[in-house]
Design a protein around this motif. Structure first.
Motif, PDB file in Angstrom:
ATOM      1  N   VAL A 159      14.659 -14.275   1.022  1.00 57.05           N
ATOM      2  CA  VAL A 159      14.756 -13.675  -0.317  1.00 57.05           C
ATOM      3  C   VAL A 159      15.178 -14.754  -1.295  1.00 57.05           C
ATOM      4  O   VAL A 159      16.353 -15.004  -1.486  1.00 57.05           O
ATOM      5  CB  VAL A 159      15.791 -12.524  -0.319  1.00 57.05           C
ATOM      6  N   PRO A 160      14.215 -15.431  -1.880  1.00 57.26           N
ATOM      7  CA  PRO A 160      14.611 -16.515  -2.768  1.00 57.26           C
ATOM      8  C   PRO A 160      15.279 -15.976  -4.021  1.00 57.26           C
ATOM      9  O   PRO A 160      14.914 -14.914  -4.500  1.00 57.26           O
ATOM     10  CB  PRO A 160      13.287 -17.189  -3.125  1.00 57.26           C
ATOM     11  N   ASN A 161      16.261 -16.670  -4.507  1.00 54.68           N
ATOM     12  CA  ASN A 161      16.807 -16.250  -5.795  1.00 54.68           C
ATOM     13  C   ASN A 161      16.937 -17.414  -6.758  1.00 54.68           C
ATOM     14  O   ASN A 161      17.615 -17.342  -7.749  1.00 54.68           O
ATOM     15  CB  ASN A 161      18.114 -15.475  -5.664  1.00 54.68           C
ATOM     16  N   ALA A 162      16.277 -18.471  -6.475  1.00 54.12           N
ATOM     17  CA  ALA A 162      16.124 -19.532  -7.479  1.00 54.12           C
ATOM     18  C   ALA A 162      14.890 -20.327  -7.105  1.00 54.12           C
ATOM     19  O   ALA A 162      14.552 -20.455  -5.931  1.00 54.12           O
ATOM     20  CB  ALA A 162      17.342 -20.432  -7.509  1.00 54.12           C
ATOM     21  N   TYR A 163      14.244 -20.842  -8.099  1.00 58.10           N
ATOM     22  CA  TYR A 163      13.085 -21.671  -7.850  1.00 58.10           C
ATOM     23  C   TYR A 163      13.288 -23.032  -8.484  1.00 58.10           C
ATOM     24  O   TYR A 163      13.837 -23.156  -9.561  1.00 58.10           O
ATOM     25  CB  TYR A 163      11.824 -21.060  -8.474  1.00 58.10           C
ATOM     26  N   LEU A 164      12.811 -24.014  -7.780  1.00 59.23           N
ATOM     27  CA  LEU A 164      12.742 -25.353  -8.332  1.00 59.23           C
ATOM     28  C   LEU A 164      11.300 -25.788  -8.159  1.00 59.23           C
ATOM     29  O   LEU A 164      10.747 -25.683  -7.062  1.00 59.23           O
ATOM     30  CB  LEU A 164      13.684 -26.284  -7.564  1.00 59.23           C
ATOM     31  N   ARG A 188      23.535 -27.340  -5.831  1.00 58.27           N
ATOM     32  CA  ARG A 188      23.556 -28.738  -5.375  1.00 58.27           C
ATOM     33  C   ARG A 188      22.657 -28.888  -4.148  1.00 58.27           C
ATOM     34  O   ARG A 188      21.881 -29.846  -4.027  1.00 58.27           O
ATOM     35  CB  ARG A 188      24.994 -29.163  -5.021  1.00 58.27           C
ATOM     36  N   THR A 189      22.771 -27.931  -3.239  1.00 54.99           N
ATOM     37  CA  THR A 189      21.957 -27.995  -2.022  1.00 54.99           C
ATOM     38  C   THR A 189      20.476 -27.931  -2.371  1.00 54.99           C
ATOM     39  O   THR A 189      19.654 -28.632  -1.776  1.00 54.99           O
ATOM     40  CB  THR A 189      22.344 -26.825  -1.090  1.00 54.99           C
ATOM     41  N   ALA A 190      20.146 -27.118  -3.357  1.00 51.28           N
ATOM     42  CA  ALA A 190      18.750 -26.994  -3.783  1.00 51.28           C
ATOM     43  C   ALA A 190      18.214 -28.339  -4.266  1.00 51.28           C
ATOM     44  O   ALA A 190      17.144 -28.797  -3.841  1.00 51.28           O
ATOM     45  CB  ALA A 190      18.646 -25.954  -4.896  1.00 51.28           C
ATOM     46  N   LEU A 234       5.339 -29.227  -5.975  1.00 53.43           N
ATOM     47  CA  LEU A 234       6.371 -28.910  -4.979  1.00 53.43           C
ATOM     48  C   LEU A 234       7.170 -27.743  -5.540  1.00 53.43           C
ATOM     49  O   LEU A 234       7.803 -27.855  -6.589  1.00 53.43           O
ATOM     50  CB  LEU A 234       7.297 -30.115  -4.757  1.00 53.43           C
ATOM     51  N   VAL A 235       7.079 -26.625  -4.862  1.00 53.53           N
ATOM     52  CA  VAL A 235       7.815 -25.458  -5.320  1.00 53.53           C
ATOM     53  C   VAL A 235       8.718 -25.007  -4.192  1.00 53.53           C
ATOM     54  O   VAL A 235       8.246 -24.680  -3.107  1.00 53.53           O
ATOM     55  CB  VAL A 235       6.882 -24.296  -5.724  1.00 53.53           C
ATOM     56  N   LEU A 236      10.004 -25.034  -4.441  1.00 51.67           N
ATOM     57  CA  LEU A 236      10.955 -24.587  -3.436  1.00 51.67           C
ATOM     58  C   LEU A 236      11.582 -23.288  -3.893  1.00 51.67           C
ATOM     59  O   LEU A 236      12.039 -23.173  -5.025  1.00 51.67           O
ATOM     60  CB  LEU A 236      12.049 -25.643  -3.231  1.00 51.67           C
ATOM     61  N   GLY A 237      11.554 -22.338  -2.982  1.00 55.85           N
ATOM     62  CA  GLY A 237      12.267 -21.102  -3.264  1.00 55.85           C
ATOM     63  C   GLY A 237      13.576 -21.147  -2.507  1.00 55.85           C
ATOM     64  O   GLY A 237      13.616 -21.511  -1.343  1.00 55.85           O
ATOM     65  N   PHE A 238      14.633 -20.815  -3.189  1.00 52.25           N
ATOM     66  CA  PHE A 238      15.940 -20.895  -2.565  1.00 52.25           C
ATOM     67  C   PHE A 238      16.544 -19.525  -2.449  1.00 52.25           C
ATOM     68  O   PHE A 238      16.560 -18.772  -3.415  1.00 52.25           O
ATOM     69  CB  PHE A 238      16.896 -21.736  -3.422  1.00 52.25           C
ATOM     70  N   PHE A 241      17.620 -21.468   4.358  1.00 50.37           N
ATOM     71  CA  PHE A 241      17.603 -20.651   3.149  1.00 50.37           C
ATOM     72  C   PHE A 241      16.660 -21.193   2.091  1.00 50.37           C
ATOM     73  O   PHE A 241      16.567 -20.659   1.020  1.00 50.37           O
ATOM     74  CB  PHE A 241      19.019 -20.558   2.580  1.00 50.37           C
ATOM     75  N   ILE A 242      16.012 -22.296   2.405  1.00 57.33           N
ATOM     76  CA  ILE A 242      15.122 -22.885   1.414  1.00 57.33           C
ATOM     77  C   ILE A 242      13.742 -23.011   2.013  1.00 57.33           C
ATOM     78  O   ILE A 242      13.582 -23.423   3.158  1.00 57.33           O
ATOM     79  CB  ILE A 242      15.638 -24.273   0.976  1.00 57.33           C
ATOM     80  N   LYS A 243      12.738 -22.636   1.283  1.00 55.96           N
ATOM     81  CA  LYS A 243      11.381 -22.730   1.792  1.00 55.96           C
ATOM     82  C   LYS A 243      10.464 -23.324   0.745  1.00 55.96           C
ATOM     83  O   LYS A 243      10.645 -23.107  -0.440  1.00 55.96           O
ATOM     84  CB  LYS A 243      10.852 -21.328   2.165  1.00 55.96           C
ATOM     85  N   ALA A 244       9.481 -24.040   1.238  1.00 52.32           N
ATOM     86  CA  ALA A 244       8.420 -24.482   0.339  1.00 52.32           C
ATOM     87  C   ALA A 244       7.524 -23.282   0.087  1.00 52.32           C
ATOM     88  O   ALA A 244       7.185 -22.545   1.003  1.00 52.32           O
ATOM     89  CB  ALA A 244       7.639 -25.621   0.967  1.00 52.32           C
ATOM     90  N   ILE A 245       7.184 -23.067  -1.154  1.00 55.33           N
ATOM     91  CA  ILE A 245       6.336 -21.938  -1.518  1.00 55.33           C
ATOM     92  C   ILE A 245       4.914 -22.475  -1.646  1.00 55.33           C
ATOM     93  O   ILE A 245       4.677 -23.438  -2.379  1.00 55.33           O
ATOM     94  CB  ILE A 245       6.760 -21.335  -2.871  1.00 55.33           C
ATOM     95  N   SER A 246       3.967 -21.862  -0.932  1.00 56.81           N
ATOM     96  CA  SER A 246       2.601 -22.369  -1.066  1.00 56.81           C
ATOM     97  C   SER A 246       2.009 -21.905  -2.389  1.00 56.81           C
ATOM     98  O   SER A 246       2.143 -20.763  -2.790  1.00 56.81           O
ATOM     99  CB  SER A 246       1.745 -21.906   0.105  1.00 56.81           C
ATOM    100  N   THR A 247       1.446 -22.838  -3.087  1.00 56.74           N
ATOM    101  CA  THR A 247       0.778 -22.509  -4.344  1.00 56.74           C
ATOM    102  C   THR A 247      -0.594 -23.167  -4.307  1.00 56.74           C
ATOM    103  O   THR A 247      -0.854 -24.023  -3.471  1.00 56.74           O
ATOM    104  CB  THR A 247       1.546 -23.070  -5.557  1.00 56.74           C
TER     105      THR A 247
END
Lengths: 735, 161
Positions: A47-52, A122-124, A23-27, A12-18
């Motif tokens: 379908v990310p619904n949070a970004y870190l 927390r998982t994010a 480091l951009v993770l979409g969760f 459910f978590i992916k690195a988003i290429s920028t």
């Protein structure tokens, strides 16, 4: 250097290429709905619904998907991420999610922001932390087991080498995303459970925070709406001649998409719009509700509470249990319509254009705004972006979308960005309300003073802004259970306990209000428990504790009731308030507790004093709460202090009355809310816990009123069964 | 034509230490001059009736409901808004507000802070009763009163030391 975490294609978590070295993770946060409210569908694809995001300069950006309405989510949600990330809190910044980024749900309500995001956030944080540790281990060519994350850096323990997250961000962004990263043991928390001032504190105290009314766009016009004074009325005809000659007025357009139809005046400034509105000539078609009378409706609710009810709970009586009442009592508890009275009146900025529409709204429901505006302007939802601003209070009012629909309608008509502003009078009269209700109570105690019968029937309305129930729903116990939290989920063990609901329709727009259905039901329940205790000649605290087994947990509908937790907070509040200590003459003490929506357990001991003229002053509120792990103690305490103020406002005078289809109140003069000089001393005791955290926005409200009215009974012998309290004329009350 | 509606082009106001042209019809409340003409949105609209205090600014140091006074009424006087108290949150009242973590939604806080700053300017050591008297015209629907009280005491202690 082995990496223990395998990539899972279904993660459910992916690195988003920028293009940047961040480091951009979409969760995708699989945020479950609350039991009984429908589960979130599994994501199709990603379908990310949070970004870190971690930038090369070390800044950690958390995208918050919940609206800030004063409950502190823009601080508490990032704290959860930061804890697992081992972030340096001083480097954490927050951005607010808009619609259109693919986030799954941006709605804020039901005291579910923390509970619903606890595990995903927390998982994010943990996922990003593990990637940063792996990147550091690779950079140093050391075993990652010898590396640890702390306060925004990865440290190689044997050599003391250190790399900041910013320096590691780019390398980490190229790693595979691990699944099931380890989560921290709560005993090692350094951020969760510590007092963190609000992340928006500085903009607030310098006047730079952007609320809905502070949005300014190039070429933006200001509009205000004259709405039908009678609920459900329509514009019969209107004449804009005088209004159009008012200085600064640019257009006059009819509006019908909100809760009340009307005519909008569009002008160059707010004041010009207000002045132009005064010059409008409108003839109303009052429609079918011109004779609706709130007092008659109140009587109808009371009568209906005696009628045959849809059964929402009926406990079997164990064989051999005596249910012979030596003494039976009955009473009806009444709760009026209530307004939210957010200090920032409803408002919204809309810029509707072909193929690209933008909305700026202080709202709890950006997704719903997008969907409903799309239907209104007949454009695909994908072309609409809703920006969520800071909200000057929410309390459920901003779960409605009427204010945004009106803004879109006006913007579409005048082909310009428009800010639609509600006056205080508009806000008090034309929103949705907490539905009025009556709770019919009957109960009995046996010769030994034990309760042997309990029946609570609520007569009230559904939340009309979400549409009427279907025929099947109307006949369903589930539907009406959901409309009576605090009634069917009675936490006490009483043989033969039965609850029911009698639907009573009204033309009054009704919808969510802080604690939704619970305040009216809990007022009745906790007051009537007191009545039964007195009928049995027993102490109200001891009586309650005797009905709560420390080890008993049970299910009421879909809700989990833990009697032990409720028992603990009642006992703790009583202990801290020195329940048996003698009070000064004229003072009284009352207790009330609640399990809010199957989650947070909270109890108050209230102390009230009475004046010779009959006036009442709430002197002290002692609270004990169990909300699981506390994210931010300052935030939890703030919600309790605020919940007490909100609940007290319903005791001292909050009441919306309706005559001839018109709301009679118009401002804080006739809809009083508690002020500084009426605020009691508040003392808060939090039960330490390692259980998952539960909500705190709403749970503090329901037990306030019964704790206070039980204290008034203790002081005066007068049982308050209808809110607000009607003071004698000598104390400035009813003549 | 109603002469009240003729924009008063010559109006100049001293706001946060700067003289600024503020063209608006003379009946325009100061609040809307600040927000819509001068772009100072820190002062908030809560009721437009002078009963909630969200719009409170200082006029020659006294707390004034900006929704109830007009441009001509304050011409020649010194108007201070939340933006002028300090832009870096360095005023003792702002510092105390942050230390006590007062704000919930934050919407009323500019008015609360301006009222508290005026109170402390004339009464450096207010009692709880003084605070009740000065602050009870300011509504906080979120109910931050207990922390406002603590923040005023904190600011008083800091300003004295």
């Amino acid at each position: 250097m082995s990496d223990p975490y395998k990539t899972n294609r279904r993660c459910f978590i992916k690195a988003i290429s920028t293009s940047s070295a961040a480091l951009v993770l979409g969760f995708h946060l699989p945020v479950a709905a609350k039991p009984g409210q429908g589960g979130a569908a599994p994501a199709k694809g990603f379908v990310p619904n949070a970004y870190l995001r971690i930038d090369p300069d070390g800044t950690v950006t958390v995208t918050v998907t919940k609206s800030e309405i004063g409950q502190g989510v823009r601080t508490s949600l990032p704290m959860i991420v930061a804890e697992e990330l081992e972030a340096d809190w001083s480097r954490v910044v927050v951005t607010q999610a808009t619609t259109g980024l693919g986030f799954k749900s941006l709605g804020t309500g039901g005291s579910w922001a923390i509970g619903g995001n606890w595990t995903p956030l927390r998982t994010a944080g943990a996922t990003a932390r593990e990637m940063l540790v792996s990147a550091a281990a690779a950079a140093w060519s050391v075993d990652r087991a010898t590396c640890r994350a702390e306060k925004g850096s990865v440290v190689h323990a044997p050599t003391g080498r250190r790399l900041g997250y910013g320096e590691l961000a780019e390398a980490a962004s190229k790693l595979q995303v691990p699944t099931n990263p380890p989560l921290k043991d709560p005993k090692n928390y350094t951020i969760i459970g510590t007092r963190r001032p609000r992340i928006d504190g500085r903009p607030i105290v310098t006047g730079t925070a952007t609320f809905g009314l502070d949005v300014r766009l190039p070429g933006m016009k200001f509009a205000t709406i004259l709405r039908s004074p009678v609920m459900g009325g329509k514009v019969a005809k209107w004449d804009d001649k005088r209004a159009m000659t008012s200085a600064g007025v640019r257009a006059v357009v009819p509006v019908s998409s909100g809760l009340a139809a009307g005519v909008a005046v569009v002008a160059d400034s707010t004041w010009a719009a207000f002045k132009g509105r005064e010059a409008l000539d409108v003839t109303w078609d009052n429609g079918p509700n011109a004779a609706f009378d709130g007092e008659a409706f109140r009587k109808k609710l009371e009568e209906s509470s005696h009628a045959s009810a849809i059964v929402t709970r009926k406990d079997a009586v164990a064989a051999g249990t005596s249910v012979t009442a030596a003494r039976s009592i009955e009473a009806t508890y009444e709760y009026p319509f209530q307004a939210h009275a957010t200090l920032e009146p409803m408002n919204c900025v809309a810029d509707v254009r072909d193929g690209r529409t933008e909305i700026w709204a202080p709202t709890q429901a950006p997704d719903r705004i997008r969907e409903r505006v799309a239907a209104l302007i007949k454009q695909p939802a994908e072309t609409i972006t809703v920006h969520v601003t800071m909200s000057g209070g929410g309390f459920g009012r901003r779960l409605g979308v009427d204010y945004a629909l009106e803004a879109a309608e006006v913007s579409m008509a005048v082909k310009s960005p428009v800010q639609v502003i509600w006056s205080r009078e508009d806000d008090m009269r034309h929103g949705h309300f907490q539905p009025a209700s009556a709770n019919r109570m009957t109960g009995g105690v046996d010769a030994k003073g034990a309760p042997v019968a309990w029946k609570q029937v609520k007569a009230g309305s559904y939340l009309s802004i979400f549409g009427p129930p279907s025929a099947a729903e109307r006949a369903s116990s589930d539907y009406w259970r959901d409309a009576s939290w605090g009634c069917y989920d009675n936490p006490y063990s009483i043989p033969g306990l039965e609850t029911g609901y009698v639907p009573v329709d009204s033309p009054v727009p009704t919808g969510p209000w802080r604690a939704v259905y619970s305040p009216s039901c809990s007022f009745a329940r906790e007051s009537f428990v007191d009545e039964l205790a007195h009928a049995a000649g027993r102490d109200p605290l001891e009586f309650r504790l005797s009905l709560l087994d420390p080890a008993k947990k049970f299910k009421a509908g879909n809700l989990n009731i833990d009697q032990g937790r409720l028992r603990s907070v009642l006992a703790l509040a009583a202990e801290k308030a020195q329940w048996t200590r003698k009070l000064p003459p004229g003072w009284g003490r009352g207790i009330a507790g609640n399990v809010y929506d199957g989650d947070t357990c909270l109890a108050y001991v209230a102390e009230a004093s009475t004046g010779k003229d009959g006036s009442i002053r709430v002197e002290r509120m002692v609270c004990a709460v169990d909300c699981g792990i506390v994210i931010n103690p300052s935030g939890v305490e703030a919600q309790i202090e605020g919940g007490i103020a909100f609940g007290l406002s319903t005791v001292i005078g909050g009441e919306i009355t309706i005559r001839a289809g018109r709301v009679e109140q118009s401002s804080f003069l006739d809809y009083p809310v508690i002020r500084m000089d009426q605020m009691p001393k508040v003392e808060i005791h939090i039960v330490p816990s390692t259980a998952s955290p539960t909500g705190m926005g709403e749970p503090p409200v329901p037990p306030v009123a019964p704790a206070v009215t039980n204290a008034i009974f203790n002081a005066t012998g007068k049982r308050i069964r209808r809110l607000p309290v009607r003071l004698p004329a000598a104390a400035g009350g009813e003549k | 034509m109603n002469e009240n509606l003729i924009p008063q082009d010559g109006l100049r106001l001293t706001v946060n230490g700067t003289q600024r042209p503020a063209s608006a019809p003379p009946d325009t409340p100061l609040l809307w001059i600040l927000r819509d003409v001068l772009g100072l949105t820190g002062s908030k609209f809560g009721c437009g009736l002078g009963v909630c205090g969200a719009c409170t600014v200082l006029v020659d140091g006294e707390p004034v409901r900006s929704c109830m006074s007009t441009g001509p009424e304050v011409a020649g006087k010194k108007v201070t808004t939340i933006e002028g108290l300090s832009s870096d949150a360095s005023h003792p009242v702002q510092r105390a507000w942050l230390a006590e973590d007062v704000a919930q939604c934050g919407y009323c806080q500019a008015g609360q802070i301006m009222t508290a700053a005026a109170l402390l300017a004339r009464n450096p050591r207010p009692t709880d009763a003084d605070i009740d008297a000065a602050m009870s015209e300011n509504v906080c629907r979120c109910g931050t009163y207990q922390r406002i009280r603590a923040a005023i005491h904190r600011a008083a202690a800091e300003m004295k030391s």
